[in-house]
Motif scaffolding. Structure first.
Motif, PDB file in Angstrom:
ATOM      1  N   ASN A   2       0.840  -1.195   0.000  1.00 37.82           N
ATOM      2  CA  ASN A   2       0.000   0.000   0.000  1.00 37.82           C
ATOM      3  C   ASN A   2       0.877   1.248   0.000  1.00 37.82           C
ATOM      4  OD1 ASN A   2       0.740   0.636   2.701  1.00 37.82           O
ATOM      5  ND2 ASN A   2      -0.855  -0.732   3.472  1.00 37.82           N
ATOM      6  N   LEU A   3       0.249   2.397  -0.154  1.00 37.35           N
ATOM      7  CA  LEU A   3       0.984   3.647  -0.298  1.00 37.35           C
ATOM      8  C   LEU A   3       1.820   3.954   0.944  1.00 37.35           C
ATOM      9  CD1 LEU A   3       1.608   6.000  -2.125  1.00 37.35           C
ATOM     10  CD2 LEU A   3      -0.420   7.162  -1.233  1.00 37.35           C
ATOM     11  N   LYS A   4       1.314   3.646   2.123  1.00 41.48           N
ATOM     12  CA  LYS A   4       2.063   3.910   3.354  1.00 41.48           C
ATOM     13  C   LYS A   4       3.381   3.133   3.364  1.00 41.48           C
ATOM     14  CE  LYS A   4       1.775   3.652   8.343  1.00 41.48           C
ATOM     15  NZ  LYS A   4       1.078   3.148   9.494  1.00 41.48           N
ATOM     16  N   GLU A   5       3.334   1.859   2.948  1.00 38.50           N
ATOM     17  CA  GLU A   5       4.546   1.041   2.897  1.00 38.50           C
ATOM     18  C   GLU A   5       5.543   1.590   1.883  1.00 38.50           C
ATOM     19  OE1 GLU A   5       3.087  -2.823   1.947  1.00 38.50           O
ATOM     20  OE2 GLU A   5       2.371  -3.210   3.966  1.00 38.50           O
ATOM     21  N   ILE A   6       5.044   2.061   0.737  1.00 43.40           N
ATOM     22  CA  ILE A   6       5.918   2.613  -0.292  1.00 43.40           C
ATOM     23  C   ILE A   6       6.602   3.873   0.227  1.00 43.40           C
ATOM     24  CG2 ILE A   6       5.988   3.669  -2.589  1.00 43.40           C
ATOM     25  CD1 ILE A   6       3.695   1.803  -3.369  1.00 43.40           C
ATOM     26  N   LYS A   7       5.841   4.751   0.887  1.00 44.07           N
ATOM     27  CA  LYS A   7       6.412   5.992   1.432  1.00 44.07           C
ATOM     28  C   LYS A   7       7.507   5.707   2.445  1.00 44.07           C
ATOM     29  CE  LYS A   7       2.464   9.082   0.863  1.00 44.07           C
ATOM     30  NZ  LYS A   7       1.446   9.884   1.573  1.00 44.07           N
ATOM     31  N   GLU A   8       7.301   4.701   3.290  1.00 39.51           N
ATOM     32  CA  GLU A   8       8.291   4.350   4.300  1.00 39.51           C
ATOM     33  C   GLU A   8       9.546   3.753   3.673  1.00 39.51           C
ATOM     34  OE1 GLU A   8       6.160   1.749   6.920  1.00 39.51           O
ATOM     35  OE2 GLU A   8       5.052   3.388   7.844  1.00 39.51           O
ATOM     36  N   LYS A   9       9.377   2.980   2.622  1.00 44.29           N
ATOM     37  CA  LYS A   9      10.504   2.296   2.001  1.00 44.29           C
ATOM     38  C   LYS A   9      11.325   3.218   1.096  1.00 44.29           C
ATOM     39  CE  LYS A   9      11.625  -2.091  -0.019  1.00 44.29           C
ATOM     40  NZ  LYS A   9      11.187  -3.424  -0.288  1.00 44.29           N
ATOM     41  N   TYR A  10      10.701   4.256   0.525  1.00 41.24           N
ATOM     42  CA  TYR A  10      11.384   5.152  -0.408  1.00 41.24           C
ATOM     43  C   TYR A  10      11.233   6.602   0.048  1.00 41.24           C
ATOM     44  CZ  TYR A  10      11.294   0.904  -3.125  1.00 41.24           C
ATOM     45  OH  TYR A  10      11.443  -0.403  -3.523  1.00 41.24           O
ATOM     46  N   PRO A  11      11.937   6.990   1.119  1.00 36.95           N
ATOM     47  CA  PRO A  11      11.788   8.347   1.663  1.00 36.95           C
ATOM     48  C   PRO A  11      12.348   9.442   0.760  1.00 36.95           C
ATOM     49  CG  PRO A  11      13.552   7.189   2.788  1.00 36.95           C
ATOM     50  CD  PRO A  11      12.881   6.187   1.882  1.00 36.95           C
ATOM     51  N   ASP A  12      13.182   9.078  -0.225  1.00 38.09           N
ATOM     52  CA  ASP A  12      13.756  10.077  -1.117  1.00 38.09           C
ATOM     53  C   ASP A  12      12.797  10.490  -2.240  1.00 38.09           C
ATOM     54  OD1 ASP A  12      14.062   7.433  -2.044  1.00 38.09           O
ATOM     55  OD2 ASP A  12      15.619   8.046  -3.460  1.00 38.09           O
ATOM     56  N   LEU A  13      11.672   9.813  -2.359  1.00 40.49           N
ATOM     57  CA  LEU A  13      10.676  10.153  -3.378  1.00 40.49           C
ATOM     58  C   LEU A  13       9.492  10.849  -2.719  1.00 40.49           C
ATOM     59  CD1 LEU A  13      10.573   6.800  -5.379  1.00 40.49           C
ATOM     60  CD2 LEU A  13      11.897   8.849  -5.901  1.00 40.49           C
ATOM     61  N   SER A  14       8.843  11.720  -3.475  1.00 37.59           N
ATOM     62  CA  SER A  14       7.605  12.309  -2.965  1.00 37.59           C
ATOM     63  C   SER A  14       6.441  11.664  -3.701  1.00 37.59           C
ATOM     64  CB  SER A  14       7.599  13.830  -3.134  1.00 37.59           C
ATOM     65  OG  SER A  14       7.652  14.181  -4.493  1.00 37.59           O
ATOM     66  N   PHE A  15       5.303  11.618  -3.054  1.00 34.90           N
ATOM     67  CA  PHE A  15       4.146  10.908  -3.568  1.00 34.90           C
ATOM     68  C   PHE A  15       2.937  11.822  -3.552  1.00 34.90           C
ATOM     69  CE2 PHE A  15       7.066   8.068  -1.553  1.00 34.90           C
ATOM     70  CZ  PHE A  15       7.182   7.030  -2.438  1.00 34.90           C
ATOM     71  N   PRO A  39      11.619  19.955 -15.658  1.00 32.18           N
ATOM     72  CA  PRO A  39      12.864  20.721 -15.702  1.00 32.18           C
ATOM     73  C   PRO A  39      12.986  21.816 -14.647  1.00 32.18           C
ATOM     74  CG  PRO A  39      11.632  20.939 -17.772  1.00 32.18           C
ATOM     75  CD  PRO A  39      10.873  20.026 -16.882  1.00 32.18           C
ATOM     76  N   LYS A  40      11.903  22.460 -14.275  1.00 33.16           N
ATOM     77  CA  LYS A  40      11.981  23.528 -13.268  1.00 33.16           C
ATOM     78  C   LYS A  40      12.451  22.994 -11.921  1.00 33.16           C
ATOM     79  CE  LYS A  40       8.507  26.652 -15.124  1.00 33.16           C
ATOM     80  NZ  LYS A  40       7.228  27.307 -14.878  1.00 33.16           N
ATOM     81  N   HIS A  41      12.069  21.758 -11.628  1.00 31.96           N
ATOM     82  CA  HIS A  41      12.398  21.151 -10.342  1.00 31.96           C
ATOM     83  C   HIS A  41      13.579  20.187 -10.438  1.00 31.96           C
ATOM     84  CE1 HIS A  41       8.688  22.894  -8.875  1.00 31.96           C
ATOM     85  NE2 HIS A  41       8.066  22.350  -9.905  1.00 31.96           N
ATOM     86  N   LYS A  42      14.045  19.944 -11.662  1.00 28.64           N
ATOM     87  CA  LYS A  42      15.138  18.992 -11.899  1.00 28.64           C
ATOM     88  C   LYS A  42      14.793  17.608 -11.343  1.00 28.64           C
ATOM     89  CE  LYS A  42      18.169  21.706 -13.845  1.00 28.64           C
ATOM     90  NZ  LYS A  42      18.409  21.589 -15.258  1.00 28.64           N
ATOM     91  N   LYS A  43      13.542  17.204 -11.578  1.00 29.00           N
ATOM     92  CA  LYS A  43      13.066  15.907 -11.108  1.00 29.00           C
ATOM     93  C   LYS A  43      12.284  15.220 -12.218  1.00 29.00           C
ATOM     94  CE  LYS A  43      12.993  17.206  -6.349  1.00 29.00           C
ATOM     95  NZ  LYS A  43      12.557  16.880  -5.069  1.00 29.00           N
ATOM     96  N   VAL A  44      12.050  13.933 -11.994  1.00 22.27           N
ATOM     97  CA  VAL A  44      11.263  13.108 -12.910  1.00 22.27           C
ATOM     98  C   VAL A  44      10.023  12.650 -12.163  1.00 22.27           C
ATOM     99  CG1 VAL A  44      11.279  10.965 -14.244  1.00 22.27           C
ATOM    100  CG2 VAL A  44      13.334  12.370 -14.141  1.00 22.27           C
ATOM    101  N   ARG A  45       8.928  12.485 -12.888  1.00 25.65           N
ATOM    102  CA  ARG A  45       7.685  12.007 -12.280  1.00 25.65           C
ATOM    103  C   ARG A  45       7.176  10.799 -13.057  1.00 25.65           C
ATOM    104  NH1 ARG A  45       2.956  16.048 -11.042  1.00 25.65           N
ATOM    105  NH2 ARG A  45       4.200  16.209  -9.161  1.00 25.65           N
ATOM    106  N   ALA A  46       6.745   9.789 -12.323  1.00 26.49           N
ATOM    107  CA  ALA A  46       6.097   8.614 -12.907  1.00 26.49           C
ATOM    108  C   ALA A  46       4.699   8.540 -12.313  1.00 26.49           C
ATOM    109  CB  ALA A  46       6.881   7.349 -12.597  1.00 26.49           C
ATOM    110  N   THR A  47       3.692   8.623 -13.160  1.00 23.97           N
ATOM    111  CA  THR A  47       2.304   8.553 -12.702  1.00 23.97           C
ATOM    112  C   THR A  47       1.734   7.191 -13.065  1.00 23.97           C
ATOM    113  OG1 THR A  47       2.026  10.929 -13.047  1.00 23.97           O
ATOM    114  CG2 THR A  47       0.010   9.618 -12.840  1.00 23.97           C
ATOM    115  N   VAL A  48       1.189   6.501 -12.068  1.00 19.24           N
ATOM    116  CA  VAL A  48       0.564   5.199 -12.291  1.00 19.24           C
ATOM    117  C   VAL A  48      -0.871   5.446 -12.740  1.00 19.24           C
ATOM    118  CG1 VAL A  48      -0.068   2.986 -11.281  1.00 19.24           C
ATOM    119  CG2 VAL A  48       1.977   4.175 -10.479  1.00 19.24           C
ATOM    120  N   MET A  49      -1.201   4.890 -13.894  1.00 20.19           N
ATOM    121  CA  MET A  49      -2.552   4.995 -14.443  1.00 20.19           C
ATOM    122  C   MET A  49      -3.204   3.618 -14.334  1.00 20.19           C
ATOM    123  SD  MET A  49      -2.529   8.165 -15.690  1.00 20.19           S
ATOM    124  CE  MET A  49      -3.783   8.256 -16.940  1.00 20.19           C
TER     125      MET A  49
END
Length: 102
Positions: A2-15, A39-49
């Motif tokens: 679940n999302l809570k487990e993902i957030k705990e396991k990958y603290p360097d990513l924002s959700f 580019p403004k944030h120098k980050k990549v985003r992956a959206t799950v559809m």
């Protein structure tokens, strides 16, 4: 997972949870990922559809997103495609070019 487990396991990513789905189960339509370069944030985003609707977006370093996706049960062909697109998005950030997912 679940999302809570993902957030705990990958603290360097924002959700960003876009549409709540407690089950996080794949439906008959399946799922896909939309990769974006920010580019403004120098980050990549992956959206799950899921079922053609955005569910959650992961934002951060392309390597961190790839590492997270490797742990998912994604078939090798799909994972190879996502790694390719994440790499292209990362290169777009570095050289300032536009990125459009293939």
């Amino acid at each position: 997972m679940n999302l809570k487990e993902i957030k705990e396991k990958y603290p360097d990513l924002s959700f960003e949870e876009i549409d709540q789905d407690e089950s996080w189960e794949e439906d008959d339509s399946g799922y896909c990922f939309v990769i974006e370069a920010m580019p403004k944030h120098k980050k990549v985003r992956a959206t799950v559809m899921v079922d053609d609707l955005p569910r959650v977006a992961f934002t951060g370093d392309s390597v961190g997103i790839r590492k997270m996706l490797v742990k998912w049960s994604i078939n090798r062909d799909h994972l190879a495609y996502l790694a390719y697109e994440l790499g292209r998005a990362e290169m777009a950030l570095r050289d300032g070019s536009k990125f459009l997912q293939e």
